[in-house]
Write a protein that holds these residues in place. Structure first.
Motif, mmCIF file in Angstrom:
data_model
loop_
_atom_site.group_PDB
_atom_site.id
_atom_site.type_symbol
_atom_site.label_atom_id
_atom_site.label_comp_id
_atom_site.label_asym_id
_atom_site.label_seq_id
_atom_site.Cartn_x
_atom_site.Cartn_y
_atom_site.Cartn_z
ATOM 1 N N THR A 61 0.845 -1.196 0.000
ATOM 2 C CA THR A 61 0.000 0.000 0.000
ATOM 3 C C THR A 61 0.878 1.244 0.000
ATOM 4 N N VAL A 62 0.576 2.162 -0.907
ATOM 5 C CA VAL A 62 1.281 3.447 -0.963
ATOM 6 C C VAL A 62 0.290 4.527 -0.533
ATOM 7 N N TYR A 63 0.630 5.222 0.543
ATOM 8 C CA TYR A 63 -0.213 6.287 1.088
ATOM 9 C C TYR A 63 0.246 7.623 0.506
ATOM 10 N N VAL A 64 -0.680 8.366 -0.064
ATOM 11 C CA VAL A 64 -0.336 9.588 -0.785
ATOM 12 C C VAL A 64 -1.155 10.761 -0.263
ATOM 13 N N ALA A 65 -0.501 11.901 -0.087
ATOM 14 C CA ALA A 65 -1.183 13.153 0.251
ATOM 15 C C ALA A 65 -0.783 14.195 -0.786
ATOM 16 N N LEU A 66 -1.774 14.979 -1.243
ATOM 17 C CA LEU A 66 -1.553 16.027 -2.235
ATOM 18 C C LEU A 66 -2.024 17.372 -1.684
ATOM 19 N N LYS A 68 -3.777 19.250 -3.355
ATOM 20 C CA LYS A 68 -4.828 19.510 -4.333
ATOM 21 C C LYS A 68 -5.945 18.503 -4.125
ATOM 22 N N ASP A 69 -7.191 18.929 -4.297
ATOM 23 C CA ASP A 69 -8.330 18.023 -4.209
ATOM 24 C C ASP A 69 -8.564 17.410 -5.587
ATOM 25 N N ILE A 70 -8.333 16.093 -5.711
ATOM 26 C CA ILE A 70 -8.527 15.457 -7.018
ATOM 27 C C ILE A 70 -9.962 14.992 -7.220
ATOM 28 N N GLU A 71 -10.821 15.251 -6.225
ATOM 29 C CA GLU A 71 -12.268 15.044 -6.354
ATOM 30 C C GLU A 71 -12.612 13.610 -6.748
ATOM 31 N N GLN A 72 -12.012 12.665 -6.047
ATOM 32 C CA GLN A 72 -12.315 11.249 -6.220
ATOM 33 C C GLN A 72 -12.949 10.720 -4.944
ATOM 34 N N GLN A 73 -14.035 9.935 -5.081
ATOM 35 C CA GLN A 73 -14.707 9.363 -3.917
ATOM 36 C C GLN A 73 -14.782 7.839 -3.983
ATOM 37 N N ALA A 104 -7.511 1.632 -5.609
ATOM 38 C CA ALA A 104 -7.345 2.940 -4.984
ATOM 39 C C ALA A 104 -8.544 3.253 -4.110
ATOM 40 N N SER A 105 -8.269 3.756 -2.922
ATOM 41 C CA SER A 105 -9.302 4.183 -1.980
ATOM 42 C C SER A 105 -9.008 5.621 -1.573
ATOM 43 N N PHE A 106 -10.039 6.478 -1.611
ATOM 44 C CA PHE A 106 -9.842 7.914 -1.439
ATOM 45 C C PHE A 106 -10.438 8.358 -0.100
ATOM 46 N N ALA A 107 -9.595 8.362 0.928
ATOM 47 C CA ALA A 107 -10.067 8.654 2.284
ATOM 48 C C ALA A 107 -10.679 10.046 2.370
ATOM 49 N N SER A 108 -10.038 11.040 1.779
ATOM 50 C CA SER A 108 -10.547 12.408 1.886
ATOM 51 C C SER A 108 -11.823 12.596 1.095
ATOM 52 N N GLY A 109 -11.992 11.849 0.004
ATOM 53 C CA GLY A 109 -13.231 11.942 -0.760
ATOM 54 C C GLY A 109 -14.399 11.299 -0.059
ATOM 55 N N LYS A 110 -14.126 10.238 0.715
ATOM 56 C CA LYS A 110 -15.193 9.543 1.431
ATOM 57 C C LYS A 110 -15.621 10.298 2.685
ATOM 58 N N ASP A 111 -14.712 11.054 3.266
ATOM 59 C CA ASP A 111 -15.021 11.787 4.502
ATOM 60 C C ASP A 111 -14.416 13.187 4.428
ATOM 61 N N PRO A 112 -14.969 14.045 3.565
ATOM 62 C CA PRO A 112 -14.376 15.368 3.377
ATOM 63 C C PRO A 112 -14.532 16.298 4.569
ATOM 64 N N ALA A 113 -15.427 15.957 5.503
ATOM 65 C CA ALA A 113 -15.685 16.851 6.631
ATOM 66 C C ALA A 113 -14.658 16.714 7.750
ATOM 67 N N THR A 114 -13.912 15.619 7.767
ATOM 68 C CA THR A 114 -12.958 15.387 8.850
ATOM 69 C C THR A 114 -11.622 16.035 8.519
ATOM 70 N N SER A 123 -5.833 16.286 -0.788
ATOM 71 C CA SER A 123 -6.298 14.912 -0.993
ATOM 72 C C SER A 123 -5.463 13.949 -0.167
ATOM 73 N N ASN A 124 -6.108 12.884 0.282
ATOM 74 C CA ASN A 124 -5.454 11.811 1.017
ATOM 75 C C ASN A 124 -6.015 10.515 0.445
ATOM 76 N N PHE A 125 -5.155 9.718 -0.194
ATOM 77 C CA PHE A 125 -5.660 8.479 -0.789
ATOM 78 C C PHE A 125 -4.624 7.374 -0.686
ATOM 79 N N GLN A 126 -5.082 6.146 -0.929
ATOM 80 C CA GLN A 126 -4.260 4.965 -0.748
ATOM 81 C C GLN A 126 -4.260 4.161 -2.047
ATOM 82 N N LEU A 127 -3.084 3.744 -2.470
ATOM 83 C CA LEU A 127 -2.894 2.964 -3.690
ATOM 84 C C LEU A 127 -2.373 1.588 -3.313
ATOM 85 N N MET A 128 -3.079 0.547 -3.713
ATOM 86 C CA MET A 128 -2.729 -0.809 -3.302
ATOM 87 C C MET A 128 -2.513 -1.702 -4.506
#
Length: 293
Positions: A61-66, A68-73, A104-114, A123-128
């Motif tokens: 798993t590669v954890y990535v932070a940008l 920029k909001d890539i607007e993926q959910q 790919a799972s997009f943590a920030s897209g699934k829970d943008p309020a946190t 953006s905060n997402f995970q690449l597996m």
């Protein structure tokens, strides 16, 4: 602790023990049966097929932070080409020359309020991706659960860096360029997974073969009073399979059809037993042991 084929309790690493007539393990099945229970308490056939079980393929798993909001959910499953069997056959044969599969799972897209996930506009997402079985290609002969050391080994670091770049290359093929907006990258290999969870082979998916094809253990065992739950049971792997195994295990212990009750709309938990928590309560801080709650 087993006596006469019955569970008698649990002995801890510091030598202390607790007696119990019912014990549940959601740890790695092979380590539960072969190490914690011990082969001497198992029928020879059960011990042999558990020792010889083939584990499912491990993840990286590669954890990535940008910045920029890539607007993926939604979760993303991607394969390079239509011949998926070729890909899996190559992994079993030890091939890992390129990243031909990506989840790919997009943590920030699934829970943008946190806000703790990432700042607004980021953006905060995970690449597996899957890896071949075994640890030899990582430069080690023994996994970390058995005492193998790897983190500072040059061969391991080289392989980890190459795989990280390969995953990022593939992710840019799928999502578009983003390397120039990266603020953080962190990679967890199969050795990382085994180090933190003691999962045999560094896989989150449990056993892929246990004796005959398709066979998996139930949540009851041949040791009276010992129950198991988790990714290696017949209820399947992943979040759903592991959760269902826990419900089934509890139902067997209690002698109740808990799955039927849940499907019928029953609420099994008592919300009144939860402690009072104000708006400042932080589950992440609690999970790290930083508060007294």
């Amino acid at each position: 602790m087993v006596e006469g084929g019955d569970i008698r309790g649990v002995r801890f690493a510091d030598g202390t023990s607790e007696t119990a007539r019912t014990v549940v393990s959601n740890a790695d099945y092979r380590r539960t049966m072969l190490d914690l229970v011990g082969e001497e308490h198992l029928p020879r056939r059960l011990a042999a097929k558990t020792r010889d079980a083939r584990m499912a393929l491990p993840w990286t798993t590669v954890y990535v932070a940008l910045d920029k909001d890539i607007e993926q959910q939604a979760n993303l499953w991607w394969y390079r080409g239509e011949d998926i069997e070729r890909y899996y056959d190559g992994l079993q044969d030890g091939g890992m020359d390129s990243t031909d599969f990506l989840f790919a799972s997009f943590a920030s897209g699934k829970d943008p309020a946190t806000r703790r996930i990432c700042p607004p506009g980021h953006s905060n997402f995970q690449l597996m991706t899957l890896c071949p079985p075994g640890f030899e290609r990582w430069g080690v002969e023994t996994g970390p659960a058995d005492g193998g050391r790897y983190r500072h080994d040059p061969a391991y670091q080289k392989m980890k860096a190459a795989l990280t770049e390969s995953v990022l290359d593939t992710a840019e093929d799928v999502l578009g360029p983003f390397r120039g907006r990266i603020t953080h990258v962190e990679t967890a290999t199969p050795l990382t997974h085994e180090r933190y969870t003691l999962s045999s082979g560094g896989t989150p998916f449990g056993m892929s073969k246990w004796g005959t094809n398709g066979a998996r253990p139930d949540t009851t065992t041949l040791i009276d009073g010992l129950y198991i739950a988790g990714a290696s049971t017949r209820y399947g792997n992943g979040i759903t399979g592991s959760a269902v195994s826990g419900i089934a295990c509890a139902g067997q212990i209690l002698g109740r059809r808990l799955m039927h009750e849940v499907h019928s709309g029953a609420v099994l938990a008592d919300a009144a037993l939860l402690p009072a928590r104000d708006g400042a309560w932080d589950p992440l801080a609690v999970s790290r042991g930083r508060t007294s709650d």
